[in-house]
Design a protein around this motif. Structure first.
Motif, short mmCIF file in Angstrom:
data_model
loop_
_atom_site.label_atom_id
_atom_site.label_comp_id
_atom_site.label_asym_id
_atom_site.label_seq_id
_atom_site.Cartn_x
_atom_site.Cartn_y
_atom_site.Cartn_z
N ILE A 102 47.50 44.94 40.37
CA ILE A 102 46.92 46.07 40.57
C ILE A 102 47.61 47.58 40.57
O ILE A 102 48.39 47.39 41.28
CB ILE A 102 46.12 45.43 41.98
CG1 ILE A 102 45.17 44.38 41.05
CG2 ILE A 102 44.84 46.92 41.86
CD1 ILE A 102 44.30 43.67 42.53
N ILE A 103 47.26 48.95 39.81
CA ILE A 103 47.33 50.04 39.86
C ILE A 103 46.23 50.50 40.36
O ILE A 103 45.52 50.51 39.53
CB ILE A 103 47.86 50.32 38.06
CG1 ILE A 103 48.95 48.80 38.15
CG2 ILE A 103 48.69 51.67 38.75
CD1 ILE A 103 49.50 49.69 36.71
N GLY A 104 46.20 51.25 41.14
CA GLY A 104 45.43 52.85 41.44
C GLY A 104 45.98 53.72 40.65
O GLY A 104 47.15 53.93 41.26
N ASP A 164 47.39 47.66 52.67
CA ASP A 164 46.53 47.05 53.06
C ASP A 164 46.11 45.37 52.41
O ASP A 164 46.18 44.61 52.31
CB ASP A 164 45.90 47.44 54.16
CG ASP A 164 45.75 48.48 55.21
OD1 ASP A 164 47.20 48.07 55.97
OD2 ASP A 164 44.61 49.80 55.94
N ALA A 165 45.52 46.72 51.41
CA ALA A 165 45.19 45.40 50.16
C ALA A 165 45.99 44.69 49.72
O ALA A 165 45.88 43.42 49.41
CB ALA A 165 44.64 45.66 49.01
N GLN A 166 47.36 45.12 49.28
CA GLN A 166 48.81 43.85 49.01
C GLN A 166 49.31 42.65 50.14
O GLN A 166 49.41 41.93 49.25
CB GLN A 166 49.15 44.63 48.24
CG GLN A 166 50.95 45.48 49.40
CD GLN A 166 51.53 46.16 48.33
OE1 GLN A 166 51.69 46.10 47.21
NE2 GLN A 166 52.23 46.45 48.81
N VAL A 176 48.82 40.08 46.21
CA VAL A 176 48.84 40.92 45.01
C VAL A 176 50.03 41.48 44.71
O VAL A 176 49.00 42.90 45.72
CB VAL A 176 47.82 40.52 44.23
CG1 VAL A 176 47.59 41.23 43.20
CG2 VAL A 176 46.96 38.99 44.40
N PRO A 177 50.65 41.92 44.05
CA PRO A 177 51.17 43.46 44.48
C PRO A 177 50.18 44.72 43.95
O PRO A 177 49.78 44.61 43.46
CB PRO A 177 52.22 43.05 43.38
CG PRO A 177 52.30 42.65 42.26
CD PRO A 177 50.99 41.33 43.19
N THR A 235 57.98 43.57 38.64
CA THR A 235 57.58 43.04 39.76
C THR A 235 57.21 41.79 40.23
O THR A 235 57.07 40.65 40.48
CB THR A 235 56.49 43.94 40.73
OG1 THR A 235 57.52 45.34 41.12
CG2 THR A 235 55.93 43.38 41.88
N ILE A 236 56.10 41.49 38.89
CA ILE A 236 54.72 40.30 39.03
C ILE A 236 56.46 39.13 38.34
O ILE A 236 56.39 37.93 38.47
CB ILE A 236 54.43 40.38 37.67
CG1 ILE A 236 53.28 41.26 38.49
CG2 ILE A 236 53.64 39.67 36.67
CD1 ILE A 236 52.44 42.38 37.40
#
Length: 157
Positions: free
Chosen positions: A68-70, A95-97, A102-103, A142-143
Motif C-alpha cells: 500500500i502506498i500513501g 503502525d498499519a504495516q 503488509v508493507p 520490497t514485495i
C-alpha cells in the motif's frame, strides 16, 4: 496479521486530495511503473493526509494487497502545523504495516517552505513525478523480497 500470498500482484495507492495537481503527478508515475512491472493498481481518494493511515490499515486487513502506498503534499498553514501532520501520518503508516504485515510506503511529503506561486508549483509537480517512480521501485523491490522470503520458508517445509 494479514499476509497476502506471494501471488498477490495488487497494490493500493491512497491519495490525499489537497494539492491534487501535485499529488496526482506522484500517483500517475507510480501507477505507470507498477503496471509496467505487472501489478494491478487500485486508487483510493481521501480528503487529506490524516485520513491515509486508517485507510491503509483497513485496506491491509482485506488481504487483497501486497503493498500500500500513501501519498500527500503536506504544507504549513491552516489549523495544523505541517510537522505535526507529517509525523502523525508517518507514525500511523508505520503502525498499519507493523500490525498487518503488509508493507506500507509513503510519499507523504512536506516541503520546508511552500508558496502557491507558479515556479514552486512547477518544481513540486516535477519532484512528485520522481517520488512516484522511487516509491514504485521501493514497493516492487520490497514485495519481491517478501515473496522470496515466503518461498524460501515454504521450501523448508
Amino acid at each position: 496479521m494479514t499476509n497476502p500470498t506471494s501471488a498477490s500482484r495488487q497494490i493500493a495507492i491512497i491519495r490525499a486530495r489537497w494539492h491534487a495537481n501535485i499529488v496526482d503527478r506522484c500517483v500517475d508515475a507510480a501507477k505507470a511503473d507498477l503496471e509496467a512491472a505487472g501489478f494491478q493498481v487500485d486508487i483510493y481518494d481521501v480528503p487529506g493526509a490524516l485520513e491515509i493511515p486508517l485507510t491503509a490499515k483497513k485496506l491491509a486487513h482485506t488481504g487483497r494487497y501486497a503493498g500500500i502506498i500513501g501519498t500527500a503534499f503536506i504544507v504549513n498553514g491552516g489549523i495544523y502545523r505541517h510537522d505535526f501532520v507529517s509525523a502523525t501520518v508517518i507514525d500511523g503508516l508505520m503502525d498499519a504495516q507493523m500490525e498487518t504485515g503488509v508493507p506500507v510506503f509513503s510519499t507523504c511529503l512536506t516541503p520546508h517552505n511552500f508558496q502557491e506561486v507558479p515556479p514552486m508549483i512547477e518544481f513540486f509537480e516535477k519532484h512528485f513525478v520522481t517520488k512516484g517512480e522511487e516509491v514504485a521501485e521501493a514497493a516492487i523491490e520490497t514485495i519481491n523480497l517478501y515473496a522470496q522470503i515466503e518461498a524460501e520458508e515454504t521450501a523448508k517445509v
